[in-house]
Design an enzyme around this catalytic site. Structure first.
Site, PDB file in Angstrom:
ATOM      1  N   GLY A   1       2.407   2.232  10.889  1.00 11.50           N
ATOM      2  CA  GLY A   1       3.379   3.134  10.626  1.00 11.50           C
ATOM      3  C   GLY A   1       3.917   3.516  11.989  1.00 11.50           C
TER       4      GLY A   1
ATOM      5  N   SER B   1       3.603  -2.320  10.500  1.00  8.94           N
ATOM      6  CA  SER B   1       5.067  -2.138  10.750  1.00  8.94           C
ATOM      7  C   SER B   1       5.533  -3.642  10.535  1.00  8.94           C
ATOM      8  CB  SER B   1       5.225  -1.941  12.363  1.00  8.94           C
ATOM      9  OG  SER B   1       4.735  -0.452  12.487  1.00  8.94           O
TER      10      SER B   1
ATOM     11  N   GLU C   1      -5.218  -5.144  10.720  1.00 10.01           N
ATOM     12  CA  GLU C   1      -4.175  -3.896  10.900  1.00 10.01           C
ATOM     13  C   GLU C   1      -4.761  -3.352  12.366  1.00 10.01           C
ATOM     14  OE1 GLU C   1      -2.241  -2.909   7.092  1.00 10.01           O
ATOM     15  OE2 GLU C   1      -3.980  -1.548   7.179  1.00 10.01           O
TER      16      GLU C   1
ATOM     17  N   ASN D   1       0.963  -1.141   0.039  1.00  4.46           N
ATOM     18  CA  ASN D   1       0.061  -0.040  -0.140  1.00  4.46           C
ATOM     19  C   ASN D   1       0.767   1.342   0.119  1.00  4.46           C
ATOM     20  OD1 ASN D   1      -1.856   1.829   0.539  1.00  4.46           O
ATOM     21  ND2 ASN D   1      -2.070   1.354   2.556  1.00  4.46           N
TER      22      ASN D   1
ATOM     23  N   HIS E   1      -9.398   1.059   5.289  1.00  6.38           N
ATOM     24  CA  HIS E   1      -8.218   1.129   5.646  1.00  6.38           C
ATOM     25  C   HIS E   1      -8.224   2.191   6.933  1.00  6.38           C
ATOM     26  CE1 HIS E   1      -3.894   2.634   6.343  1.00  6.38           C
ATOM     27  NE2 HIS E   1      -3.484   1.586   6.195  1.00  6.38           N
TER      28      HIS E   1
ATOM     29  N   GLU F   1      -6.938   4.663   7.968  1.00  2.00           N
ATOM     30  CA  GLU F   1      -6.615   6.128   7.637  1.00  2.00           C
ATOM     31  C   GLU F   1      -7.777   6.628   7.036  1.00  2.00           C
ATOM     32  OE1 GLU F   1      -2.908   5.646   5.346  1.00  2.00           O
ATOM     33  OE2 GLU F   1      -1.903   4.871   7.433  1.00  2.00           O
TER      34      GLU F   1
ATOM     35  N   LYS G   1       0.185   4.322  -0.309  1.00  2.00           N
ATOM     36  CA  LYS G   1      -0.747   5.653   0.413  1.00  2.00           C
ATOM     37  C   LYS G   1      -0.405   6.727  -0.540  1.00  2.00           C
ATOM     38  CE  LYS G   1      -0.006   3.336   4.792  1.00  2.00           C
ATOM     39  NZ  LYS G   1       0.077   3.335   6.119  1.00  2.00           N
TER      40      LYS G   1
END
Ligand code: PGA
Length: 244
Positions: A167, A206, A161, A10, A95, A97, A12
Site C-alpha cells: 500500500g 504495490s 509481501e 484482496n 497477512h 495487517e 481488505k
C-alpha cells in the site's frame, strides 16, 4: 507441476456497501474472463455469500482470514469448514495487517493453515520482512514456524509481501523479487524436498498495471496478490490479462 498462475485480489475492508461489492465483482468477472490466470477475489466476509451466488467460470472466492478453531464458542470468528460450505476455495493467512493489528503469531498462522487444509480450503500464507529487518531470518522463521507439520503442501501458496511495499507505492523490484523467490524456494526445498515444487510462490505489494508484467516475466513468480489495484476493475482486469 504447477499448472496455472494465480491472481488474487484482496479487497481488505472495502467497498463500503454490498451494492458496490456486487458491481465491482461483476465488472471483474466479466472483464477477467479468459485471462489465462486463475482469478481469486477475497472480499470482506459479509459479502461472500452474495458474491457466491454469482458464479463466474474463471473466478473463485477467497476469504481474508479464518479461525484456527473448528467450531464452538468463538464469538466473531468464522471457521474453515463454514467457508468451505459457502464454496470459498482460498483463504489469506498471516497477512501483515493481521500479523500487525491483531498480533497474529506464526504459531497461530500454523494452526490456521492446518485448519484450512483440513477443511479443504487452500491457504495463501503471507510472509515478508519490514524495513530494517534481516530478510533471510524473518522469512526462514515465518516459513519454518508457519508450516510446521504440514504434510501435504500441494494446495499451499506462499505470498511474498514485503511489509514496506504494501500500500505504499514503493514496490519491490522484479529483480529483487526474483532473488527472494529463489530464497523462499530454497527454504521450502530444505523443508519439503521435491514436494516443494508443488508450492506456488507469488508476490504482493504495490502491484499495478505498469509493473505487473515485469514480475511475471522477470520476477520468477507463480502469481500476484493485489490490494489497491483489485478495487479498480479496469486496472485489475488489465493485470489479469498480462498472464496470457
Ligand atoms: P497493495 O496491497 O497491492 O495495495 O500494496 C497488497 C496486499 O495487502 O495484499
Amino acid at each position: 507441476m504447477i499448472t496455472k498462475k494465480i491472481i488474487i485480489g484482496n479487497w481488505k475492508m472495502n467497498p463500503a456497501s454490498q451494492k458496490e461489492a456486487v458491481e465491482l465483482f461483476d465488472a471483474i468477472k466479466t472483464g477477467a474472463q479468459n485471462s489465462g490466470a486463475e482469478v481469486v477475489i477475497c472480499p470482506p466476509y459479509i459479502y461472500l455469500s452474495e458474491l457466491k451466488a454469482k458464479p463466474g467460470a474463471d473466478l473463485c472466492l477467497g476469504a481474508q482470514n479464518v479461525s484456527l478453531e473448528s467450531k464452538g464458542a468463538f464469538t466473531g470468528q468464522i471457521s474453515a469448514s463454514q467457508l468451505k460450505d459457502l464454496g470459498v476455495e482460498y483463504v489469506l493467512i498471516g497477512h501483515s495487517e493481521v500479523r500487525n493489528y491483531l498480533r497474529e503469531t506464526d504459531e497461530v498462522i500454523n494452526r490456521k493453515t492446518h485448519a484450512s487444509l483440513k477443511a479443504d480450503v487452500k491457504p495463501v500464507i503471507c510472509i515478508g520482512e519490514d524495513e530494517g529487518d534481516d530478510k533471510i531470518a524473518v522469512l526462514t522463521k515465518q516459513l519454518m514456524e508457519g508450516l510446521i507439520d504440514i504434510l501435504d503442501v500441494s494446495n499451499v501458496i506462499i505470498a511474498y509481501e514485503p511489509v514496506w511495499a504494501i500500500g505504499t507505492g514503493n514496490n519491490c523490484t522484479a529483480e529483487e523479487t526474483q532473488s527472494t523467490v529463489l530464497l523462499i524456494k530454497k527454504i521450502l526445498t530444505k523443508m519439503f524436498g521435491e514436494n516443494a515444487k508443488q508450492i506456488r510462490v507469488i508476490y504482493g505489494g504495490s502491484v499495478n498495471s505498469s509493473n505487473a508484467q515485469d514480475y511475471l516475466k522477470n520476477g520468477g513468480v507463480d502469481g500476484l496478490l493485489l490490494g489497491g489495484a483489485s478495487l479498480k476493475p479496469e486496472e485489475f482486469i488489465k493485470i489479469a490479462h498480462e498472464f496470457k
